[in-house]
Design an enzyme around this catalytic site. Structure first.
Site, PDB file in Angstrom:
ATOM      1  N   CYS A 137       0.842  -1.465  -0.061  1.00  0.00           N
ATOM      2  CA  CYS A 137       0.074  -0.465   0.296  1.00  0.00           C
ATOM      3  C   CYS A 137       0.613   1.293  -0.121  1.00  0.00           C
ATOM      4  CB  CYS A 137      -0.876   0.095   1.269  1.00  0.00           C
ATOM      5  SG  CYS A 137      -2.225   0.791   0.831  1.00  0.00           S
ATOM      6  N   GLU A 167      -0.894  -8.439   5.721  1.00  0.00           N
ATOM      7  CA  GLU A 167      -0.174  -8.371   7.043  1.00  0.00           C
ATOM      8  C   GLU A 167      -1.819  -8.463   7.930  1.00  0.00           C
ATOM      9  OE1 GLU A 167       0.127  -5.900   5.401  1.00  0.00           O
ATOM     10  OE2 GLU A 167      -0.489  -3.902   6.703  1.00  0.00           O
ATOM     11  N   HIS A 176      -3.752  -5.332   1.886  1.00  0.00           N
ATOM     12  CA  HIS A 176      -2.562  -5.183   3.714  1.00  0.00           C
ATOM     13  C   HIS A 176      -2.110  -7.000   3.840  1.00  0.00           C
ATOM     14  CE1 HIS A 176      -2.078  -1.420   4.765  1.00  0.00           C
ATOM     15  NE2 HIS A 176      -3.020  -1.305   3.690  1.00  0.00           N
TER      16      HIS A 176
HETATM   17  N1  GLN Z   1      -3.621   6.726   0.440  1.00  0.00           N
HETATM   18  C1  GLN Z   1      -2.153   6.164   1.608  1.00  0.00           C
HETATM   19  C2  GLN Z   1      -1.302   6.927   1.055  1.00  0.00           C
HETATM   20  O1  GLN Z   1      -1.556   7.757  -0.388  1.00  0.00           O
HETATM   21  C3  GLN Z   1      -1.899   4.273   1.754  1.00  0.00           C
HETATM   22  C4  GLN Z   1      -3.107   3.793   2.471  1.00  0.00           C
HETATM   23  C5  GLN Z   1      -2.313   2.793   3.055  1.00  0.00           C
HETATM   24  O2  GLN Z   1      -1.110   2.477   2.997  1.00  0.00           O
HETATM   25  N2  GLN Z   1      -3.258   2.391   3.356  1.00  0.00           N
HETATM   26  O3  GLN Z   1      -0.405   7.215   0.873  1.00  0.00           O
END
Ligand code: GLN
Length: 187
Positions: free
Chosen positions: A73, A172, A170
């Protein structure tokens, strides 16, 4: 385990459950003894600021030229070559372009079941992969060296390139350890 911001604690536990011994990295000196590095989810702009203030940005870019890295992410955003919505600097370790918060506000968090690619199942075991998306980026472009290991709604969400792995979700946060195991095998 990069531990400046975000959900590094959950990742650390997932790594332990997958048989690894995580080191919670906050300083550049700690990088020397690692086999690989996980970049957690969180807020990529904040992480970027902390990487700069801790003088870790260049060290991570250099680390990624030698050792495997796994970004989830926000970590995926940091590893991408191109970042939009809005644009921000990144380590450029994966030949992908990501659009931040690409799924929009209404659907900003969801849990889905993915059908992983055969090469993922061959290396980790069969079955659907539960994926938790939280304000996730969308991978809008993946270069010819990038292998797609899972897709959601037609877009890649789990990809590998050379020694590196990226997930826009995610792993994890579920009990399925296959994505972490996959990365540990890349080490
Ligand atoms: N929206 C976040 C970003 O742009 C990432 C979100 C996340 O890691 N769950 O950094």
């Amino acid at each position: 385990m990069l531990s400046l911001q975000g959900d590094f604690a959950a990742h650390g536990e997932a790594l332990i459950r997958s048989g690894a011994v995580p080191v919670y990295v906050r300083e550049r000196e700690q990088l020397d003894r690692l086999d690989g590095l996980v970049l957690p989810g969180g807020e990529s702009t904040t992480m970027l600021k902390l990487l700069r203030s801790e003088n870790l940005f260049d060290d991570l870019a250099e680390f990624g030229l030698r050792k495997p890295m796994f970004g989830t992410c926000a970590g995926a955003i940091l590893m991408a070559r191109d970042v939009t919505h809005p644009a921000q600097p990144s380590l450029g370790l994966m030949d992908i372009a990501v659009e931040r918060n690409g799924y929009g506000r209404q659907l900003d968090s969801r849990v889905v079941k993915l059908d992983p690619a055969p090469e993922f199942e061959e290396r980790t075991g069969p079955g659907k992969l539960e994926a938790v998306f939280i304000r996730a980026p969308i991978i809008r472009r993946a270069g010819s060296e990038v292998r797609v290991l899972a897709e959601y709604a037609g877009d890649p969400v789990l990809v590998e390139q050379g020694r590196h792995l990226v997930a826009t979700f995610h792993p994890e946060l579920t009990m399925d350890r296959r994505v972490h195991s996959f990365f540990l095998r890349m080490l």
